[in-house]
Scaffold this motif. Structure first.
Motif, mmCIF file in Angstrom:
data_model
loop_
_atom_site.group_PDB
_atom_site.id
_atom_site.type_symbol
_atom_site.label_atom_id
_atom_site.label_comp_id
_atom_site.label_asym_id
_atom_site.label_seq_id
_atom_site.Cartn_x
_atom_site.Cartn_y
_atom_site.Cartn_z
ATOM 1 N N PHE A 1 0.821 -1.209 0.000
ATOM 2 C CA PHE A 1 0.000 0.000 0.000
ATOM 3 C C PHE A 1 0.856 1.260 0.000
ATOM 4 O O PHE A 1 0.660 2.168 -0.820
ATOM 5 N N LEU A 2 1.826 1.337 0.925
ATOM 6 C CA LEU A 2 2.676 2.521 0.992
ATOM 7 C C LEU A 2 3.526 2.669 -0.266
ATOM 8 O O LEU A 2 3.798 3.788 -0.718
ATOM 9 N N PHE B 1 4.500 5.810 -5.331
ATOM 10 C CA PHE B 1 4.630 5.982 -6.780
ATOM 11 C C PHE B 1 3.646 7.013 -7.311
ATOM 12 O O PHE B 1 3.980 7.811 -8.187
ATOM 13 N N LEU B 2 2.445 7.015 -6.793
ATOM 14 C CA LEU B 2 1.473 8.032 -7.200
ATOM 15 C C LEU B 2 1.923 9.414 -6.735
ATOM 16 O O LEU B 2 1.756 10.412 -7.456
ATOM 17 N N THR C 1 -6.132 7.214 -1.350
ATOM 18 C CA THR C 1 -7.395 6.473 -1.479
ATOM 19 C C THR C 1 -7.453 5.589 -2.724
ATOM 20 O O THR C 1 -8.073 4.525 -2.693
ATOM 21 N N LEU C 2 -6.814 6.017 -3.815
ATOM 22 C CA LEU C 2 -6.902 5.250 -5.063
ATOM 23 C C LEU C 2 -6.360 3.828 -4.941
ATOM 24 O O LEU C 2 -7.000 2.876 -5.399
ATOM 25 N N PRO C 3 -5.182 3.604 -4.324
ATOM 26 C CA PRO C 3 -4.655 2.233 -4.264
ATOM 27 C C PRO C 3 -5.401 1.319 -3.307
ATOM 28 O O PRO C 3 -5.321 0.090 -3.447
ATOM 29 N N ILE D 1 2.844 2.016 -14.464
ATOM 30 C CA ILE D 1 2.724 2.660 -15.780
ATOM 31 C C ILE D 1 2.024 4.011 -15.662
ATOM 32 O O ILE D 1 2.433 4.989 -16.293
ATOM 33 N N THR D 2 0.951 4.075 -14.851
ATOM 34 C CA THR D 2 0.242 5.342 -14.669
ATOM 35 C C THR D 2 1.180 6.410 -14.113
ATOM 36 O O THR D 2 1.255 7.529 -14.624
#
Length: 314
Positions: A108-109, A114-115, A152-154, A210-211
């Motif tokens: 998660f972390l 990465f985001l 929140t996204l992951p 990739i994002t």
């Protein structure tokens, strides 16, 4: 939540293999990793403290850097203490709840980090390419929204597969060929059909990487074009120096994580994964305070003033 063995008994614990070929150097490796762990924790903690204490650093760039340091501290304190126990005392067993929690926190972390790197790249893009609009675009509301999305996204993407993971059965031996409970090695301990789970894990890792990578590449492509157009050679050199520092950390993180996770077939390279994971969990957090922040003159000044205030208060 518990996992079951193939014979129906409940899994109570796993054994972390660590680095068996180097176990005879356990005390030396313990000292080396302890020093790296302390230095990384202190360095990242300094970044967080200085950012909070000095009002001049209350900007989007340093906000993101402090959150990134918080994530690094989270991964460090989830993985390294157990590794130190393995080196020093040979305590390789880990309970299933602890293993499951460790796997969830690290994945998660890591995804959030990465985001956040992509968000930091966007922040630099706006600062360099659209400097006049920077205060309007990167305001407190925007920064808060971006950080919220990163966290929140992951969560649903990771929680769903890990719940499915908890339903797998295991036939033993329950020895994880790694120094922490990583998802890849755990998959190969199961006697269930894990093909769909492996592909799902691969797809999710690929999506996150990739994002983040696409956003980062687009942002830095525009940054490079803008820097080339700068009239002053000194301004170009300073901007390129900032970008190169960022790109060093990006290369370490993306390289090691692509090597570890973005491979549909992981069984043949679990041993080499350990070295790549060690870079990602020990070396990168150690370099981040130096590369990202401590080379920055503004942070140097804030650090000196904070230390002076501490001496005066004594």
């Amino acid at each position: 939540m518990s996992m079951e063995m193939g014979n129906g008994t409940t899994v109570q614990e796993f054994t972390l293999e660590g680095f068996p070929a180097l176990q005879h150097l356990g005390k030396v490796l313990f000292l080396v990793h302890l020093l790296a762990y302390v230095a990384s924790t202190v360095g990242n903690a300094v970044i967080i403290t200085i950012t909070c204490a000095d009002s001049r650093l209350h900007t989007p760039m340093y906000l993101f850097l402090s959150i990134f340091s918080f994530l690094e501290c989270g991964v460090l304190n989830t993985v390294i203490p157990k590794l130190l126990l393995i080196f020093l005392l040979g305590r390789q067993t880990i309970s299933f709840p602890a293993c499951f929690i460790q796997a969830f926190i690290t994945v998660f972390l890591g995804a959030v980090a990465f985001l956040l790197i992509a968000v930091m790249s966007l922040d630099r893009y706006v600062a360099i390419c659209k400097p006049l609009h920077y205060p309007t675009i990167m305001n407190l509301k925007t920064c808060s929204l971006l950080v919220t999305v990163c966290f929140t996204l992951p969560f649903p993407f990771i929680t769903g597969p890990l719940i499915k993971f908890s339903q797998l059965s295991f036939c033993g031996p329950l020895i994880i060929p790694h120094f922490f409970c990583d998802v890849g090695p755990l998959i190969h301990l199961s006697c269930s059909d894990t093909r769909s789970f492996e592909m799902l894990t691969f797809a999710l890792a690929l999506f996150i990487l990739i994002t983040s990578l696409i956003i980062t590449i687009i942002a830095y492509s525009n940054i490079v074009v803008t820097i080339i157009r700068l009239p002053s050679a000194k301004e170009k050199q300073r901007a390129f120096s900032t970008c190169s520092s960022h790109l060093i950390v990006l290369s370490l993180m993306y390289g090691s994580c692509v090597f570890i996770y973005v491979k549909p077939k992981q069984a043949n390279r679990l041993d080499s994964n350990r070295e790549a994971a060690l870079v990602n969990t020990v070396v990168t957090p150690l370099l981040n305070p130096v590369i990202y922040t401590l080379r920055n003159k503004q942070v140097h000044q804030a650090l000196k003033e904070t230390m002076c205030r501490m001496k005066i208060s004594r």
